[in-house]
Write a protein that holds these residues in place. Structure first.
Motif, mmCIF file in Angstrom:
data_model
loop_
_atom_site.group_PDB
_atom_site.id
_atom_site.type_symbol
_atom_site.label_atom_id
_atom_site.label_comp_id
_atom_site.label_asym_id
_atom_site.label_seq_id
_atom_site.Cartn_x
_atom_site.Cartn_y
_atom_site.Cartn_z
ATOM 1 N N PRO A 201 45.264 -11.931 4.547
ATOM 2 C CA PRO A 201 44.767 -13.298 4.650
ATOM 3 C C PRO A 201 43.319 -13.292 4.136
ATOM 4 N N LEU A 202 42.793 -14.365 3.713
ATOM 5 C CA LEU A 202 41.395 -14.489 3.236
ATOM 6 C C LEU A 202 41.235 -14.155 1.744
ATOM 7 N N VAL A 203 42.197 -13.442 1.162
ATOM 8 C CA VAL A 203 41.991 -13.018 -0.224
ATOM 9 C C VAL A 203 42.864 -13.853 -1.162
ATOM 10 N N PRO A 204 42.243 -14.620 -2.052
ATOM 11 C CA PRO A 204 43.030 -15.469 -2.944
ATOM 12 C C PRO A 204 43.563 -14.693 -4.158
ATOM 13 N N GLY A 205 44.564 -15.261 -4.823
ATOM 14 C CA GLY A 205 45.013 -14.746 -6.111
ATOM 15 C C GLY A 205 45.934 -13.533 -6.016
ATOM 16 N N THR A 206 46.165 -12.921 -7.181
ATOM 17 C CA THR A 206 47.070 -11.775 -7.221
ATOM 18 C C THR A 206 46.276 -10.470 -7.335
ATOM 19 N N SER A 207 46.900 -9.401 -6.874
ATOM 20 C CA SER A 207 46.254 -8.090 -6.918
ATOM 21 C C SER A 207 47.236 -7.054 -7.422
ATOM 22 N N ALA A 208 46.721 -6.123 -8.201
ATOM 23 C CA ALA A 208 47.517 -4.964 -8.603
ATOM 24 C C ALA A 208 47.209 -3.863 -7.603
ATOM 25 N N MET A 209 48.171 -3.599 -6.723
ATOM 26 C CA MET A 209 47.965 -2.623 -5.662
ATOM 27 C C MET A 209 48.398 -1.256 -6.184
ATOM 28 N N VAL A 210 47.429 -0.370 -6.327
ATOM 29 C CA VAL A 210 47.720 0.956 -6.864
ATOM 30 C C VAL A 210 47.667 1.966 -5.715
ATOM 31 N N ARG B 15 39.867 6.238 2.946
ATOM 32 C CA ARG B 15 38.806 5.810 2.014
ATOM 33 C C ARG B 15 39.280 4.683 1.107
ATOM 34 N N ALA B 16 40.539 4.793 0.635
ATOM 35 C CA ALA B 16 41.067 3.806 -0.304
ATOM 36 C C ALA B 16 41.047 2.395 0.282
ATOM 37 N N ILE B 17 41.243 2.309 1.583
ATOM 38 C CA ILE B 17 41.323 0.981 2.201
ATOM 39 C C ILE B 17 39.931 0.349 2.287
ATOM 40 N N SER B 18 38.907 1.158 2.572
ATOM 41 C CA SER B 18 37.539 0.614 2.562
ATOM 42 C C SER B 18 37.187 0.128 1.162
ATOM 43 N N ARG B 19 37.607 0.927 0.174
ATOM 44 C CA ARG B 19 37.338 0.542 -1.209
ATOM 45 C C ARG B 19 38.076 -0.764 -1.559
ATOM 46 N N MET B 20 39.314 -0.869 -1.114
ATOM 47 C CA MET B 20 40.107 -2.077 -1.336
ATOM 48 C C MET B 20 39.390 -3.301 -0.755
ATOM 49 N N LEU B 21 38.862 -3.154 0.453
ATOM 50 C CA LEU B 21 38.185 -4.277 1.102
ATOM 51 C C LEU B 21 36.928 -4.669 0.335
ATOM 52 N N ARG B 22 36.224 -3.649 -0.184
ATOM 53 C CA ARG B 22 35.004 -3.927 -0.943
ATOM 54 C C ARG B 22 35.344 -4.743 -2.194
ATOM 55 N N SER C 15 48.025 -6.545 -19.180
ATOM 56 C CA SER C 15 49.358 -7.074 -18.835
ATOM 57 C C SER C 15 49.300 -8.213 -17.823
ATOM 58 N N HIS C 16 48.383 -8.125 -16.875
ATOM 59 C CA HIS C 16 48.270 -9.123 -15.805
ATOM 60 C C HIS C 16 46.798 -9.500 -15.640
ATOM 61 N N PRO C 17 46.265 -10.270 -16.616
ATOM 62 C CA PRO C 17 44.815 -10.492 -16.644
ATOM 63 C C PRO C 17 44.242 -11.163 -15.388
ATOM 64 N N ASP C 18 45.066 -11.849 -14.612
ATOM 65 C CA ASP C 18 44.525 -12.518 -13.415
ATOM 66 C C ASP C 18 44.442 -11.595 -12.201
ATOM 67 N N ALA C 19 45.048 -10.426 -12.302
ATOM 68 C CA ALA C 19 45.138 -9.583 -11.113
ATOM 69 C C ALA C 19 43.933 -8.653 -10.991
ATOM 70 N N LEU C 20 43.471 -8.478 -9.756
ATOM 71 C CA LEU C 20 42.404 -7.529 -9.450
ATOM 72 C C LEU C 20 43.054 -6.199 -9.069
ATOM 73 N N THR C 21 42.626 -5.112 -9.691
ATOM 74 C CA THR C 21 43.229 -3.806 -9.394
ATOM 75 C C THR C 21 42.525 -3.164 -8.212
ATOM 76 N N VAL C 22 43.287 -2.876 -7.167
ATOM 77 C CA VAL C 22 42.698 -2.286 -5.961
ATOM 78 C C VAL C 22 43.538 -1.096 -5.496
ATOM 79 N N PRO C 23 42.870 -0.107 -4.877
ATOM 80 C CA PRO C 23 43.616 1.032 -4.337
ATOM 81 C C PRO C 23 44.185 0.706 -2.966
#
Ligand SMILES: [Zn+2]
Length: 451
Positions: free
Chosen positions: A192-201, A252-259, A381-389
């Motif tokens: 919740p709180l995060v808009p749009g699409t994300s590439a979850m790696v 660590r990856a989750i803190s980075r994802m939140l950042r 491929s997915h220019p609107d998506a933010l890539t996050v770990p």
């Protein structure tokens, strides 16, 4: 790092039909004992027909009955290793009582979608890899370094093929520079709180262990039971393994994802995400309190799955047992998990044994050129998506490579909304044809940009 691609690529039409033909072969891992290898052999035989250039230019090696490894020789020897693109071609069974819109192995293409078991897991992700390679070969392209395609036919039943393939790499002294397998995807808002699409790696995956808890007690007639019976002991033991049995810790990856999410969010959400990113201990508590998926990201989860004991309604059973399935947090171990369960159960008359287990993976780097390369290709491929770990909660074939290669990422470049993710292992599994096109674009971008 990247070279500008100079070759002109025209993607071959019909990717949806190629996927449909794969879906029509019922490569169901769980039914191999009854149905035999026939659908798996048919799958291996279908690939040269669908991908003639791949089979002309790449070297194919069979590893076990179900592992297919293709080697595409690069322009030069890269001392830091090849790229390995992984996928699996087996699928989970279909529940006969489920009501599919189209039969699950019909391979129906309808209204811009491909329907059927395996469309997302994992034949869709496999098709986009092969299409990208075939299209690049047609354009006369050679990758900068060696590329391996590693396809397993038993991922859904422990992945012995992928394990044998990774063993072969290790024996030959080949440590991949980068491994990409299933596990993450492009998703709608994961929090919740995060808009749009994300590439979850997925930069790591949890481990898994099944434990058997068994208790013995005095049997006898149920009319005069002792205070503590075998059944009571097992019930108490299971009850002691509640949600708080394991500590919550933030990978660590989750803190980075939140950042990264904080940069995308606005207003108070941004501040909240930033604060969480800066304090892993607070994140662990907050996620644990949310339960469900967020809680599973930060701690070892405990799921009692089977209970047994008793043969008649009026007889005290002399033994009772429970099976408990745990998903082990990164940084913990199978043995440490079993030991913690013994301490929590705290009953010398309940034995705890490991039925089977697989260690959690290490965490692949995020501040790294390889993660940056994946993000760059998502941008194509997915220019609107933010890539996050993030951390994958299921087990994938990639775990075998992760035992000896440091940069293993779990990501299929296809959009899988929450509703679509629920069709995986469920009803009406399907993939949008437009996403297959984007998935091919992602892998082509990756192959073209290899340093
Ligand atoms: Zn899968």
């Amino acid at each position: 790092m990247s070279e500008t691609p100079s070759h002109a690529v025209t993607p071959r039409p019909g990717i949806e039909d190629r996927l449909a033909r794969m879906i029509r072969l019922p490569t169901v891992s769980a039914e191999r004992a009854q149905r035999g290898l026939e659908p798996f052999e048919a799958f291996a035989a279908l690939l040269p027909e669908l991908y003639p250039l791949v089979h002309e230019h790449l070297e194919l090696e069979r590893v076990t009955e179900l592992g297919l490894v293709y080697r595409w020789r690069g322009r030069r020897e890269a001392p830091d290793g090849p790229l390995v693109l992984m996928a699996h071609y087996d699928v989970v069974p279909v529940d006969e009582s489920d009501d599919w819109t189209y039969p699950p192995f019909e391979g129906r293409v309808e209204d811009g979608w491909v329907f059927g078991r395996g469309a997302l897991d994992d034949k869709g992700p496999l098709v986009v890899v092969l299409d990208a390679v075939e299209n690049l070969l047609a354009a006369g392209f050679t990758p900068a370094r060696d590329v391996y395609l590693s396809f397993g036919g038993d991922e859904e039943s422990h992945g012995a093929a992928a394990e044998a393939i990774s063993d072969l790499f290790r024996e030959r002294g080949i440590v991949p520079w980068l491994v990409v397998d299933e596990g993450g995807a492009v998703t709608d808002s994961p929090l919740p709180l995060v808009p749009g699409t994300s590439a979850m790696v997925g930069v790591g995956e949890k481990g898994i262990v099944t434990l058997r808890l068994s208790a013995r007690g005095e049997g006898g007639h149920a009319s005069a039971p002792p205070t503590m019976t075998a059944v009571r002991r097992i019930a108490r033991a299971v009850d002691r393994l509640g949600p708080r049995a394991f500590p919550a810790r933030t990978p660590r990856a989750i803190s980075r994802m939140l950042r990264l999410f904080a940069e995308k969010a606005e207003g108070p959400a941004r501040l909240a995400l930033r604060a969480l990113a800066a304090t892993p201990a607070a994140t662990a508590q907050a996620f644990a309190a949310m339960g469900g998926e967020p809680a599973a990201l930060v701690r070892t989860t405990v799921a009692p799955t089977m209970l047994a004991g008793g043969t008649a309604h009026n007889v005290l059973p002399s033994q009772a047992s429970a099976k408990v399935n745990l998903r082990i947090a990164l940084g913990e171990t199978v043995e440490g998990t079993a030991e913690r369960v013994r301490r929590r159960v705290d009953d010398p008359l309940v034995t705890v044994e490991v039925v089977e287990g697989s260690e959690p993976s290490p965490e692949s780097p995020v501040d790294d050129e390889r993660f940056a390369l994946l993000a760059e290709c998502v941008g194509v491929s997915h220019p609107d998506a933010l890539t996050v770990p993030y951390v994958v909660m299921a087990a994938t074939d990639a775990r075998y490579f992760h035992r000896f290669s440091p940069a293993v990422y779990r990501f299929a470049p296809l959009t899988m909304t929450k509703a679509l993710r629920e069709t995986i292992h469920g009803v009406d599994e399907r993939v949008e044809v437009a996403e297959l096109v984007r998935g091919e674009t992602f892998h082509r971008a990756l192959l073209e940009r290899l340093p």
